[in-house]
Design a protein around this motif. Structure first.
Motif, PDB file in Angstrom:
ATOM      1  N   GLY A  24      22.738  -6.901  53.233  1.00 35.09           N
ATOM      2  CA  GLY A  24      22.654  -5.655  53.034  1.00 35.09           C
ATOM      3  C   GLY A  24      23.285  -4.772  52.150  1.00 35.09           C
ATOM      4  N   VAL A  25      24.718  -5.086  51.853  1.00 38.80           N
ATOM      5  CA  VAL A  25      25.317  -4.232  50.999  1.00 38.80           C
ATOM      6  C   VAL A  25      25.102  -4.409  49.731  1.00 38.80           C
ATOM      7  CG1 VAL A  25      27.586  -3.928  50.143  1.00 38.80           C
ATOM      8  CG2 VAL A  25      27.345  -4.623  52.688  1.00 38.80           C
ATOM      9  N   HIS A  26      24.546  -5.706  49.398  1.00 33.91           N
ATOM     10  CA  HIS A  26      24.059  -5.668  47.727  1.00 33.91           C
ATOM     11  C   HIS A  26      22.737  -5.269  47.505  1.00 33.91           C
ATOM     12  CE1 HIS A  26      27.325  -8.944  46.404  1.00 33.91           C
ATOM     13  NE2 HIS A  26      26.706  -8.516  45.249  1.00 33.91           N
ATOM     14  N   LEU A  27      22.022  -5.153  48.718  1.00 35.96           N
ATOM     15  CA  LEU A  27      20.650  -4.365  48.506  1.00 35.96           C
ATOM     16  C   LEU A  27      20.872  -2.926  48.191  1.00 35.96           C
ATOM     17  CD1 LEU A  27      18.545  -6.126  51.444  1.00 35.96           C
ATOM     18  CD2 LEU A  27      18.551  -6.546  49.066  1.00 35.96           C
ATOM     19  N   LYS A  28      22.163  -2.393  48.932  1.00 31.05           N
ATOM     20  CA  LYS A  28      22.316  -0.960  48.699  1.00 31.05           C
ATOM     21  C   LYS A  28      22.759  -0.850  47.373  1.00 31.05           C
ATOM     22  CE  LYS A  28      23.644   0.431  53.178  1.00 31.05           C
ATOM     23  NZ  LYS A  28      24.890   1.083  54.014  1.00 31.05           N
ATOM     24  N   PHE A  29      23.500  -1.889  46.593  1.00 34.89           N
ATOM     25  CA  PHE A  29      23.912  -1.882  45.489  1.00 34.89           C
ATOM     26  C   PHE A  29      22.879  -1.892  44.262  1.00 34.89           C
ATOM     27  CE2 PHE A  29      25.271  -4.664  41.658  1.00 34.89           C
ATOM     28  CZ  PHE A  29      26.058  -3.668  40.920  1.00 34.89           C
ATOM     29  N   TYR A  30      21.803  -2.848  44.638  1.00 39.36           N
ATOM     30  CA  TYR A  30      20.460  -2.716  43.737  1.00 39.36           C
ATOM     31  C   TYR A  30      19.772  -1.549  44.183  1.00 39.36           C
ATOM     32  CZ  TYR A  30      21.562  -7.595  44.240  1.00 39.36           C
ATOM     33  OH  TYR A  30      22.296  -8.920  44.207  1.00 39.36           O
ATOM     34  N   THR A  31      19.533  -0.920  44.980  1.00 37.34           N
ATOM     35  CA  THR A  31      18.838   0.398  45.277  1.00 37.34           C
ATOM     36  C   THR A  31      19.629   1.550  44.383  1.00 37.34           C
ATOM     37  OG1 THR A  31      18.198  -0.304  47.316  1.00 37.34           O
ATOM     38  CG2 THR A  31      18.294   2.198  47.105  1.00 37.34           C
ATOM     39  N   SER A  32      20.989   1.527  44.334  1.00 36.88           N
ATOM     40  CA  SER A  32      21.718   2.305  43.487  1.00 36.88           C
ATOM     41  C   SER A  32      21.343   2.863  42.123  1.00 36.88           C
ATOM     42  CB  SER A  32      23.377   2.393  43.686  1.00 36.88           C
ATOM     43  OG  SER A  32      23.655   1.049  43.162  1.00 36.88           O
ATOM     44  N   LEU A 215      30.073   9.435  36.876  1.00 37.96           N
ATOM     45  CA  LEU A 215      30.952  10.766  37.495  1.00 37.96           C
ATOM     46  C   LEU A 215      30.220  11.145  38.754  1.00 37.96           C
ATOM     47  CD1 LEU A 215      31.769  12.748  34.463  1.00 37.96           C
ATOM     48  CD2 LEU A 215      33.174  11.169  35.456  1.00 37.96           C
ATOM     49  N   LEU A 216      29.033  10.350  38.932  1.00 38.47           N
ATOM     50  CA  LEU A 216      28.274  10.783  40.150  1.00 38.47           C
ATOM     51  C   LEU A 216      29.298  10.491  41.627  1.00 38.47           C
ATOM     52  CD1 LEU A 216      24.948   9.411  39.513  1.00 38.47           C
ATOM     53  CD2 LEU A 216      25.505  11.968  39.651  1.00 38.47           C
ATOM     54  N   PHE A 217      30.027   9.359  41.408  1.00 33.78           N
ATOM     55  CA  PHE A 217      30.881   9.230  42.742  1.00 33.78           C
ATOM     56  C   PHE A 217      31.853  10.268  43.068  1.00 33.78           C
ATOM     57  CE2 PHE A 217      33.920   7.707  39.611  1.00 33.78           C
ATOM     58  CZ  PHE A 217      35.093   7.800  40.300  1.00 33.78           C
ATOM     59  N   LEU A 218      32.243  10.855  42.017  1.00 35.14           N
ATOM     60  CA  LEU A 218      33.215  12.048  42.138  1.00 35.14           C
ATOM     61  C   LEU A 218      32.368  13.344  42.966  1.00 35.14           C
ATOM     62  CD1 LEU A 218      34.862  12.634  38.712  1.00 35.14           C
ATOM     63  CD2 LEU A 218      35.610  11.557  40.943  1.00 35.14           C
ATOM     64  N   LEU A 219      31.124  13.123  43.014  1.00 34.89           N
ATOM     65  CA  LEU A 219      30.308  14.261  43.750  1.00 34.89           C
ATOM     66  C   LEU A 219      29.812  13.757  45.090  1.00 34.89           C
ATOM     67  CD1 LEU A 219      28.352  15.524  40.487  1.00 34.89           C
ATOM     68  CD2 LEU A 219      30.525  16.093  41.279  1.00 34.89           C
ATOM     69  N   ASP A 223      26.973   5.590  43.843  1.00 35.98           N
ATOM     70  CA  ASP A 223      26.236   5.058  42.522  1.00 35.98           C
ATOM     71  C   ASP A 223      26.323   3.728  42.364  1.00 35.98           C
ATOM     72  OD1 ASP A 223      28.743   5.845  41.866  1.00 35.98           O
ATOM     73  OD2 ASP A 223      28.094   5.893  39.737  1.00 35.98           O
ATOM     74  N   ILE A 224      26.051   3.189  41.110  1.00 36.47           N
ATOM     75  CA  ILE A 224      26.488   1.865  41.018  1.00 36.47           C
ATOM     76  C   ILE A 224      27.882   1.479  40.639  1.00 36.47           C
ATOM     77  CG2 ILE A 224      23.971   1.451  39.927  1.00 36.47           C
ATOM     78  CD1 ILE A 224      24.852   1.994  37.034  1.00 36.47           C
ATOM     79  N   VAL A 225      28.581   2.650  40.211  1.00 38.31           N
ATOM     80  CA  VAL A 225      29.979   2.226  39.763  1.00 38.31           C
ATOM     81  C   VAL A 225      30.667   2.227  41.089  1.00 38.31           C
ATOM     82  CG1 VAL A 225      32.158   3.063  39.018  1.00 38.31           C
ATOM     83  CG2 VAL A 225      29.958   3.296  37.440  1.00 38.31           C
ATOM     84  N   TYR A 226      30.363   3.085  42.300  1.00 34.32           N
ATOM     85  CA  TYR A 226      31.015   3.056  43.449  1.00 34.32           C
ATOM     86  C   TYR A 226      30.527   1.472  43.961  1.00 34.32           C
ATOM     87  CZ  TYR A 226      31.582   3.731  48.433  1.00 34.32           C
ATOM     88  OH  TYR A 226      31.683   3.691  49.696  1.00 34.32           O
ATOM     89  N   TRP A 227      29.425   1.242  44.241  1.00 33.62           N
ATOM     90  CA  TRP A 227      29.169  -0.085  44.697  1.00 33.62           C
ATOM     91  C   TRP A 227      29.806  -1.391  44.014  1.00 33.62           C
ATOM     92  CZ3 TRP A 227      28.278  -0.404  49.537  1.00 33.62           C
ATOM     93  CH2 TRP A 227      27.740   0.888  50.128  1.00 33.62           C
TER      94      TRP A 227
END
Length: 292
Positions: A24-32, A215-219, A223-227
């Motif tokens: 499930g976590v990787h699916l969130k990564f792909y969705t990001s 920089l989206l994760f700062l907001l 996003d993909i960098v976060y995951w």
């Protein structure tokens, strides 16, 4: 996803990876990845709209309006992006909650500012703590889109302002000689021709916008960098599949993604430039006429 994924520690390498890459976590990564592309697709036209309004205001003959347009361009361009993101997001969020607080809780007597804390009534919080998670994500995404649009709209405003000045003034005079009003000259002569001069600068701005998406994760956007950081790290609670530190491989994948995305963008922008240059009195237009 697979029925044999109930006991990850008992699986051999191939099956372990099949379960690891489809949990499930990787699916969130792909969705990001789709989230980043969607935010780009929304942010780009919104930022371009802000830029167009800023450019029109800057060239206005009404001094207060011209001052505001130039102030917007100079102020936002002069502040580092990260500092603006961190300040503007907090200020915008607290401003919206303050307005809701004034409207929904007029009898509130406690001070809103209490030292370093910003306290409003529970009804004024955005979003409500009882709201579904999807509304929290939508709110964070909307804040991110608006913030990115404000920042990159200022750069787009400067590009469009220069492109409007690059259109030969003789064509403006010719339009007036034919009896066109200022409004007609602006929309029929100036705006259609300015894009060919603005596209090189807007192309660079699009590339910078793509590179700024981490920089989206700062907001508050996952996003993909976060995951990539969460899933690739060896110490995290994001999954039930322990492994060594694989962040280098995840970030290498992001590097390839951004390189491919920017290359596709370069091809698309090159074709758009060639199309807009057709029939124009520019170097690219003259080259097309010679080739024909």
């Amino acid at each position: 996803m697979f029925s044999y994924c109930t006991e990850p520690s008992q699986l051999e390498s191939l099956r372990w990876f099949s379960c690891f890459l489809t949990n499930g976590v990787h699916l969130k990564f792909y969705t990001s990845f789709g989230t980043v592309l969607l935010l780009l697709a929304i942010t780009a036209p919104v930022a371009l709209s802000f830029g167009f309004i800023g450019a029109v205001a800057s060239r206005s003959h009404f001094p207060p309006l011209s001052f505001l347009g130039k102030l917007y361009t100079a102020m936002v361009r002069g502040i580092p992006d990260i500092a603006f993101f961190l300040f503007f997001v907090i200020a915008l969020d607290q401003g919206l909650e303050w307005l809701r607080h004034q409207a929904l809780c007029p009898d509130w007597t406690d001070p809103i500012r209490q030292g370093a804390n910003f306290l409003v009534c529970p009804e004024a919080k955005l979003p409500q703590s009882s709201s579904p998670q999807i509304w929290h994500e939508i709110y964070n995404s909307a804040i991110a889109i608006f913030t990115f649009s404000i920042v990159f709209g200022a750069f787009a405003s400067n590009v469009l302002f220069g492109a409007m000045k690059a259109v030969p003034y003789a064509q403006i005079e010719t339009a007036h000689a034919y009896g066109m009003s200022n409004r007609q000259t602006f929309w029929r002569i100036l705006v259609p021709q300015m894009w060919v001069y603005a596209l090189p600068g807007l192309s660079n701005l699009w590339m910078i916008l793509i590179k700024a998406t981490p920089l989206l994760f700062l907001l508050g956007v996952e996003d993909i960098v976060y995951w990539a950081r969460e899933i690739g790290g060896s110490k995290t609670s994001a999954y039930t599949y322990p492994h060594p530190d694989w962040r280098i491989y995840y970030f290498l994948g992001l590097l390839v993604f951004y390189l491919v995305f920017t290359r596709v963008s370069e091809i698309a922008l090159s074709r758009l430039t060639r199309k807009l240059s057709h029939g124009q009195a520019t170097l690219a237009g003259e080259q097309q006429r010679r080739e024909a």
